[in-house]
Design a protein around this motif. Sequence first.
Motif, PDB file in Angstrom:
ATOM      1  N   UNK A   1      29.809 -22.076 -16.895  1.00 45.42           N
ATOM      2  CA  UNK A   1      30.258 -21.281 -15.560  1.00 45.42           C
ATOM      3  C   UNK A   1      31.669 -21.016 -15.587  1.00 45.42           C
ATOM      4  N   UNK A   2      31.919 -21.545 -15.693  1.00 46.00           N
ATOM      5  CA  UNK A   2      33.978 -22.126 -15.221  1.00 46.00           C
ATOM      6  C   UNK A   2      34.444 -21.132 -16.454  1.00 46.00           C
ATOM      7  N   UNK A   3      34.932 -21.726 -16.955  1.00 48.06           N
ATOM      8  CA  UNK A   3      35.324 -20.827 -18.444  1.00 48.06           C
ATOM      9  C   UNK A   3      34.685 -19.791 -19.243  1.00 48.06           C
ATOM     10  N   UNK A   4      33.627 -20.024 -18.876  1.00 49.22           N
ATOM     11  CA  UNK A   4      33.395 -18.679 -19.602  1.00 49.22           C
ATOM     12  C   UNK A   4      33.148 -17.199 -17.966  1.00 49.22           C
ATOM     13  N   UNK A   5      33.310 -17.511 -17.881  1.00 42.55           N
ATOM     14  CA  UNK A   5      33.273 -16.456 -15.812  1.00 42.55           C
ATOM     15  C   UNK A   5      35.175 -15.874 -16.134  1.00 42.55           C
ATOM     16  N   UNK A   6      36.013 -16.641 -16.899  1.00 43.13           N
ATOM     17  CA  UNK A   6      36.992 -17.314 -16.898  1.00 43.13           C
ATOM     18  C   UNK A   6      37.500 -16.308 -17.773  1.00 43.13           C
ATOM     19  N   UNK A   7      37.343 -16.428 -18.744  1.00 46.17           N
ATOM     20  CA  UNK A   7      37.596 -15.038 -20.740  1.00 46.17           C
ATOM     21  C   UNK A   7      37.221 -14.105 -19.538  1.00 46.17           C
TER      22      UNK A   7
ATOM     23  N   UNK B  85      30.819  -1.522 -24.125  1.00 50.63           N
ATOM     24  CA  UNK B  85      30.458  -2.391 -24.538  1.00 50.63           C
ATOM     25  C   UNK B  85      28.807  -2.991 -23.986  1.00 50.63           C
ATOM     26  N   UNK B  86      28.946  -3.443 -22.901  1.00 51.92           N
ATOM     27  CA  UNK B  86      27.872  -3.515 -22.177  1.00 51.92           C
ATOM     28  C   UNK B  86      26.725  -2.692 -21.403  1.00 51.92           C
ATOM     29  N   UNK B  87      27.085  -0.802 -21.166  1.00 51.19           N
ATOM     30  CA  UNK B  87      26.368  -0.325 -21.710  1.00 51.19           C
ATOM     31  C   UNK B  87      25.818  -0.594 -22.244  1.00 51.19           C
ATOM     32  N   UNK B  88      26.399  -0.507 -23.182  1.00 52.69           N
ATOM     33  CA  UNK B  88      25.475  -0.288 -24.973  1.00 52.69           C
ATOM     34  C   UNK B  88      24.331  -1.620 -25.238  1.00 52.69           C
ATOM     35  N   UNK B  89      24.784  -2.699 -25.515  1.00 57.65           N
ATOM     36  CA  UNK B  89      24.341  -3.777 -25.548  1.00 57.65           C
ATOM     37  C   UNK B  89      23.804  -4.157 -23.810  1.00 57.65           C
ATOM     38  N   UNK B  90      22.947  -3.319 -23.057  1.00 59.47           N
ATOM     39  CA  UNK B  90      22.475  -4.130 -22.535  1.00 59.47           C
ATOM     40  C   UNK B  90      21.726  -5.018 -22.046  1.00 59.47           C
ATOM     41  N   UNK B  91      20.497  -5.173 -22.994  1.00 60.66           N
ATOM     42  CA  UNK B  91      20.186  -5.838 -23.430  1.00 60.66           C
ATOM     43  C   UNK B  91      20.053  -7.295 -23.691  1.00 60.66           C
ATOM     44  N   UNK B  92      21.303  -7.566 -24.471  1.00 59.38           N
ATOM     45  CA  UNK B  92      21.611  -8.840 -25.250  1.00 59.38           C
ATOM     46  C   UNK B  92      22.887  -9.171 -24.382  1.00 59.38           C
ATOM     47  N   UNK B  93      23.632  -8.785 -23.268  1.00 61.56           N
ATOM     48  CA  UNK B  93      24.179  -8.656 -22.128  1.00 61.56           C
ATOM     49  C   UNK B  93      23.705  -9.759 -21.469  1.00 61.56           C
ATOM     50  N   UNK B  94      22.356  -8.682 -20.401  1.00 62.43           N
ATOM     51  CA  UNK B  94      21.160  -9.478 -19.703  1.00 62.43           C
ATOM     52  C   UNK B  94      21.214 -11.171 -20.317  1.00 62.43           C
ATOM     53  N   UNK B  95      20.314 -10.857 -21.109  1.00 59.49           N
ATOM     54  CA  UNK B  95      19.951 -12.141 -22.053  1.00 59.49           C
ATOM     55  C   UNK B  95      20.821 -13.599 -22.165  1.00 59.49           C
ATOM     56  N   UNK B  96      22.239 -13.278 -22.346  1.00 59.01           N
ATOM     57  CA  UNK B  96      22.954 -14.154 -22.720  1.00 59.01           C
ATOM     58  C   UNK B  96      23.396 -14.306 -20.894  1.00 59.01           C
ATOM     59  N   UNK B  97      23.553 -13.299 -20.199  1.00 57.12           N
ATOM     60  CA  UNK B  97      23.991 -13.936 -19.059  1.00 57.12           C
ATOM     61  C   UNK B  97      22.743 -15.490 -17.968  1.00 57.12           C
ATOM     62  N   UNK B  98      21.310 -14.621 -18.269  1.00 54.19           N
ATOM     63  CA  UNK B  98      19.899 -15.371 -18.372  1.00 54.19           C
ATOM     64  C   UNK B  98      20.501 -17.060 -19.255  1.00 54.19           C
ATOM     65  N   UNK B  99      20.971 -16.896 -20.297  1.00 55.09           N
ATOM     66  CA  UNK B  99      20.865 -17.973 -20.792  1.00 55.09           C
ATOM     67  C   UNK B  99      21.776 -18.956 -20.539  1.00 55.09           C
ATOM     68  N   UNK B 100      22.565 -18.325 -19.446  1.00 55.11           N
ATOM     69  CA  UNK B 100      24.217 -19.552 -19.747  1.00 55.11           C
ATOM     70  C   UNK B 100      24.409 -19.253 -18.736  1.00 55.11           C
ATOM     71  N   UNK B 101      22.901 -19.442 -17.309  1.00 58.43           N
ATOM     72  CA  UNK B 101      22.648 -19.710 -15.854  1.00 58.43           C
ATOM     73  C   UNK B 101      21.863 -20.853 -15.813  1.00 58.43           C
ATOM     74  N   UNK B 102      20.444 -20.539 -17.445  1.00 58.36           N
ATOM     75  CA  UNK B 102      19.879 -21.804 -17.244  1.00 58.36           C
ATOM     76  C   UNK B 102      20.074 -23.314 -16.782  1.00 58.36           C
TER      77      UNK B 102
END
Length: 175
Positions: free
Chosen positions: A102-108, A123-140
């Motif tokens: 959390x801390x390091x990735x959010x700071x970056x 980039x986020x708009x273009x790859x929304x599904x991948x960004x959401x998947x990454x956020x879920x994986x990092x949050x779990x």
Amino acid sequence: MTKVETEDGMGHGPVQLWPLWRRLKALFPVWSLIPSSFYTPGAWGYAGVDFVSGFRRNPSTLKSFDLLDGVDEAGFEALYALANLNARRQDQILRFVIICYLTAPLSILALMAELAGDSLLSFTRTHMWEVISLLVAVGLGPITYMMSQWRSRQIIGVLDLVRIERVQASARSIA
């Protein structure tokens, strides 16, 4: 005297510590934390000033009391020390996971947003599904470790209840 675990995983002495530990921790699976928060007496007791009475009536607490019924004082103290060691290790790992996940990735991410905000947004708009998947994986990761740490603290809480009731039983037998 309780001795250490042997190669085959079986302890020797009055109490076989490691098999007892495995049976105790099996009563507190991480996967059941969320479902049990809807139906156990302890979960419904997180209001008001008494957080202990419901906890004492939880099925896992009752089963733990049954499991520890015949365990002598030395075996109980060894188990209690093991549970405390486990909880301290859980705390250490949770801190590490929170920093790494959390801390390091959010700071970056904040730095990237500051330096290249429009590109990051594009980039986020273009790859929304991948960004959401990454956020879920990092949050779990941190959520799973938080649940595991909660369960390790529950084990200590149950052992505290056992200790309290043993002292009370001992005091009644002396009187």
